[in-house]
Scaffold this motif. Structure first.
Motif, PDB file in Angstrom:
ATOM      1  N   PRO A   1       0.816  -1.221   0.000  1.00 18.96           N
ATOM      2  CA  PRO A   1       0.000   0.000   0.000  1.00 18.96           C
ATOM      3  C   PRO A   1       0.850   1.272   0.000  1.00 18.96           C
ATOM      4  O   PRO A   1       1.899   1.349   0.636  1.00 18.96           O
ATOM      5  N   GLY A   2       0.375   2.254  -0.768  1.00 22.66           N
ATOM      6  CA  GLY A   2       0.992   3.567  -0.754  1.00 22.66           C
ATOM      7  C   GLY A   2       2.252   3.696  -1.566  1.00 22.66           C
ATOM      8  O   GLY A   2       2.972   4.676  -1.430  1.00 22.66           O
ATOM      9  N   GLY A   3       2.528   2.746  -2.425  1.00 30.75           N
ATOM     10  CA  GLY A   3       3.773   2.802  -3.181  1.00 30.75           C
ATOM     11  C   GLY A   3       3.566   2.698  -4.676  1.00 30.75           C
ATOM     12  O   GLY A   3       2.469   2.910  -5.200  1.00 30.75           O
ATOM     13  N   VAL A   4       4.664   2.349  -5.344  1.00 29.22           N
ATOM     14  CA  VAL A   4       4.622   2.227  -6.796  1.00 29.22           C
ATOM     15  C   VAL A   4       3.659   1.123  -7.218  1.00 29.22           C
ATOM     16  O   VAL A   4       2.982   1.236  -8.237  1.00 29.22           O
ATOM     17  N   SER A   5       3.577   0.057  -6.426  1.00 32.89           N
ATOM     18  CA  SER A   5       2.648  -1.021  -6.777  1.00 32.89           C
ATOM     19  C   SER A   5       1.203  -0.550  -6.699  1.00 32.89           C
ATOM     20  O   SER A   5       0.354  -0.975  -7.487  1.00 32.89           O
ATOM     21  N   GLU A   6       0.908   0.377  -5.755  1.00 31.36           N
ATOM     22  CA  GLU A   6      -0.479   0.844  -5.643  1.00 31.36           C
ATOM     23  C   GLU A   6      -0.855   1.768  -6.787  1.00 31.36           C
ATOM     24  O   GLU A   6      -2.010   1.779  -7.216  1.00 31.36           O
ATOM     25  N   ILE A   7       0.103   2.552  -7.304  1.00 34.01           N
ATOM     26  CA  ILE A   7      -0.247   3.401  -8.437  1.00 34.01           C
ATOM     27  C   ILE A   7      -0.584   2.538  -9.643  1.00 34.01           C
ATOM     28  O   ILE A   7      -1.490   2.843 -10.420  1.00 34.01           O
ATOM     29  N   GLY A   8       0.127   1.397  -9.794  1.00 36.00           N
ATOM     30  CA  GLY A   8      -0.214   0.461 -10.868  1.00 36.00           C
ATOM     31  C   GLY A   8      -1.572  -0.181 -10.642  1.00 36.00           C
ATOM     32  O   GLY A   8      -2.370  -0.342 -11.572  1.00 36.00           O
ATOM     33  N   PHE A   9      -1.847  -0.548  -9.390  1.00 41.65           N
ATOM     34  CA  PHE A   9      -3.150  -1.129  -9.036  1.00 41.65           C
ATOM     35  C   PHE A   9      -4.277  -0.124  -9.295  1.00 41.65           C
ATOM     36  O   PHE A   9      -5.334  -0.464  -9.832  1.00 41.65           O
ATOM     37  N   THR A  10      -4.050   1.128  -8.909  1.00 39.84           N
ATOM     38  CA  THR A  10      -5.042   2.176  -9.152  1.00 39.84           C
ATOM     39  C   THR A  10      -5.304   2.329 -10.638  1.00 39.84           C
ATOM     40  O   THR A  10      -6.448   2.511 -11.074  1.00 39.84           O
ATOM     41  N   ALA A  11      -4.223   2.251 -11.428  1.00 38.12           N
ATOM     42  CA  ALA A  11      -4.374   2.346 -12.884  1.00 38.12           C
ATOM     43  C   ALA A  11      -5.180   1.181 -13.432  1.00 38.12           C
ATOM     44  O   ALA A  11      -5.964   1.339 -14.380  1.00 38.12           O
ATOM     45  N   MET A  12      -5.005  -0.014 -12.855  1.00 35.27           N
ATOM     46  CA  MET A  12      -5.818  -1.177 -13.263  1.00 35.27           C
ATOM     47  C   MET A  12      -7.300  -0.914 -13.006  1.00 35.27           C
ATOM     48  O   MET A  12      -8.153  -1.178 -13.859  1.00 35.27           O
ATOM     49  N   ARG A  13      -7.590  -0.403 -11.808  1.00 33.74           N
ATOM     50  CA  ARG A  13      -8.986  -0.133 -11.460  1.00 33.74           C
ATOM     51  C   ARG A  13      -9.582   0.928 -12.397  1.00 33.74           C
ATOM     52  O   ARG A  13     -10.736   0.821 -12.823  1.00 33.74           O
ATOM     53  N   ASN A  14      -8.780   1.931 -12.690  1.00 34.76           N
ATOM     54  CA  ASN A  14      -9.267   2.971 -13.592  1.00 34.76           C
ATOM     55  C   ASN A  14      -9.540   2.410 -14.986  1.00 34.76           C
ATOM     56  O   ASN A  14     -10.552   2.735 -15.612  1.00 34.76           O
ATOM     57  N   ALA A  15      -8.640   1.557 -15.485  1.00 27.92           N
ATOM     58  CA  ALA A  15      -8.832   0.955 -16.809  1.00 27.92           C
ATOM     59  C   ALA A  15     -10.102   0.113 -16.830  1.00 27.92           C
ATOM     60  O   ALA A  15     -10.860   0.124 -17.811  1.00 27.92           O
ATOM     61  N   ALA A  16     -10.340  -0.625 -15.728  1.00 26.40           N
ATOM     62  CA  ALA A  16     -11.562  -1.424 -15.638  1.00 26.40           C
ATOM     63  C   ALA A  16     -12.794  -0.521 -15.687  1.00 26.40           C
ATOM     64  O   ALA A  16     -13.781  -0.818 -16.375  1.00 26.40           O
ATOM     65  N   LYS A  17     -12.724   0.608 -14.978  1.00 25.95           N
ATOM     66  CA  LYS A  17     -13.849   1.544 -14.945  1.00 25.95           C
ATOM     67  C   LYS A  17     -14.106   2.160 -16.313  1.00 25.95           C
ATOM     68  O   LYS A  17     -15.253   2.326 -16.727  1.00 25.95           O
ATOM     69  N   VAL A  18     -12.997   2.524 -17.018  1.00 33.76           N
ATOM     70  CA  VAL A  18     -13.142   3.112 -18.355  1.00 33.76           C
ATOM     71  C   VAL A  18     -13.773   2.102 -19.310  1.00 33.76           C
ATOM     72  O   VAL A  18     -14.651   2.441 -20.106  1.00 33.76           O
ATOM     73  N   ARG A  19     -13.336   0.860 -19.233  1.00 33.32           N
ATOM     74  CA  ARG A  19     -13.830  -0.185 -20.141  1.00 33.32           C
ATOM     75  C   ARG A  19     -15.246  -0.633 -19.804  1.00 33.32           C
ATOM     76  O   ARG A  19     -16.066  -0.877 -20.703  1.00 33.32           O
ATOM     77  N   SER A  20     -15.519  -0.765 -18.493  1.00 30.04           N
ATOM     78  CA  SER A  20     -16.826  -1.264 -18.069  1.00 30.04           C
ATOM     79  C   SER A  20     -17.142  -0.684 -16.696  1.00 30.04           C
ATOM     80  O   SER A  20     -16.762  -1.264 -15.669  1.00 30.04           O
TER      81      SER A  20
END
Length: 347
Positions: A156-175
């Motif tokens: 949490p709170g690191g480079v891995s979370e920014i990637g995870f956040t980007a995954m969630r955003n991509a999911a939201k954009v797609r569906s």
């Protein structure tokens, strides 16, 4: 007969001539503890820090020991020591944790002195087990859209979370709504994320080329075998990596997992990408002359060119910026990423 006192005196004089004088001239401590924001000795942070610490130790004629204590403990140790016997080397997690509001991680630009940058890791990545049904990020995002929970191990709170956040955003954009099916499994350093996969607690983990490529070479039926599905680095950064790549995986192989070959969309037209950068931090009350001694040594080390070879062998992109330039660059990056986090973070 040879006078032993004369010989010893001559040897001592020779040692004084050949030993680097920077540490003595600037009163640097003979022993410096370099804390890092990782508790793992097998991850990319420790590997990169060891290269820098060894180069500085040799150049300055002092002992610098890398101590993998984790981000919060590292910052506490740095804050307690204004004498210059403790410095820190870490990466973007330092300001990402603050932007994400992780307790105990204050604004690093206000509370510490940002030192020089030293390298980029173009290998920040996400992986799945070798026998995973997910062959790509498209499969993962499609599964989320179809209602399947996808568990992602991150720190949490690191480079891995920014990637995870980007995954969630991509999911939201797609569906829209499917982002709720991209679920965080909060762990610690790389060893913890790996173990979460092996214990079947996570479907996807954050990793790095340096730490995880070895597991992608295991036989597919090995319980520890993994596959890359996404590398977050900008393709222009990954293009600077050695053509031979890392281990048995070439740069061309890695580029298949980065944009544009692997797309994790930002807004439906542009892909998300992020470079993981490493830099030094100092206690804000540390004697500026000591900071200058270390900074000058690093400038000389990078001018010599040997450290770049070692970093490239470990699949790091050499990226030296002196203190003032590093502060300007990282401040701007933090401001830009802060805007992205506010747009992408889960509600």
């Amino acid at each position: 007969m040879i006078n032993r006192r004369i010989v010893l005196a001559a040897l001592s004089a020779a040692l004084l001539v050949t030993t680097p004088l920077v540490a003595h001239a600037q009163n640097l401590p003979g022993n410096i503890r370099m804390v890092i924001g990782s508790t793992s000795t097998g991850g990319d942070t420790y590997q990169n820090s060891a290269i820098v610490a060894e180069a500085l130790s040799s150049h300055l004629g002092i002992n610098i020991k890398v101590d993998p204590v984790g981000t919060s403990e590292g910052l506490k140790a740095l804050e307690r020591d204004a004498r210059g016997t403790t410095i820190m080397l870490h990466h973007d997690q330092i300001y990402l944790s603050y932007l994400y509001g992780v307790p105990g991680n204050d604004d690093p630009f206000a509370n510490y002195v940002i030192g020089p940058t030293v390298a980029i890791n173009p290998g920040d990545s996400f992986l799945v087990p070798a026998d995973s049904p997910y062959q790509s990020m498209d499969d993962i995002l499609t599964a989320a859209a179809d209602g399947t929970k996808v568990r992602v191990a991150i720190q949490p709170g690191g480079v891995s979370e920014i990637g995870f956040t980007a995954m969630r955003n991509a999911a939201k954009v797609r569906s829209p709504g499917s982002e709720e099916n991209i679920v965080a499994v909060n762990t610690g350093s790389q060893a913890d994320k790996n173990q979460a996969m092996w214990d079947d607690l996570a479907d996807v983990i954050n990793g790095s080329i340096q730490a995880n490529e070895q597991f992608t070479q295991l036989p597919a039926d090995d319980p520890k075998a993994m596959r890359f599905v996404w590398i977050t680095a900008r393709p222009a950064t990954l293009d600077q990596a050695p053509e031979a790549g890392m281990g048995a995986t070439t740069r061309a192989d890695f580029l298949q997992y980065a944009s544009p070959a692997t797309s994790v969309t930002l807004d439906g037209t542009e892909d998300f990408a992020f470079d993981k950068e490493f830099f030094l931090l100092y206690n804000k009350d540390m004697d500026p002359a000591l900071m200058d001694a270390i900074d000058t040594a690093l400038a000389e080390i990078y001018a010599e060119g040997e450290i770049q070879k070692r970093q490239a062998e470990a699949f790091f992109i050499p990226n030296y910026l002196p203190r003032a330039e590093a502060l300007e660059h990282l401040s701007a990056k933090s401001e830009r990423i802060g805007g992205i986090i506010n747009d992408l973070k889960a509600e």
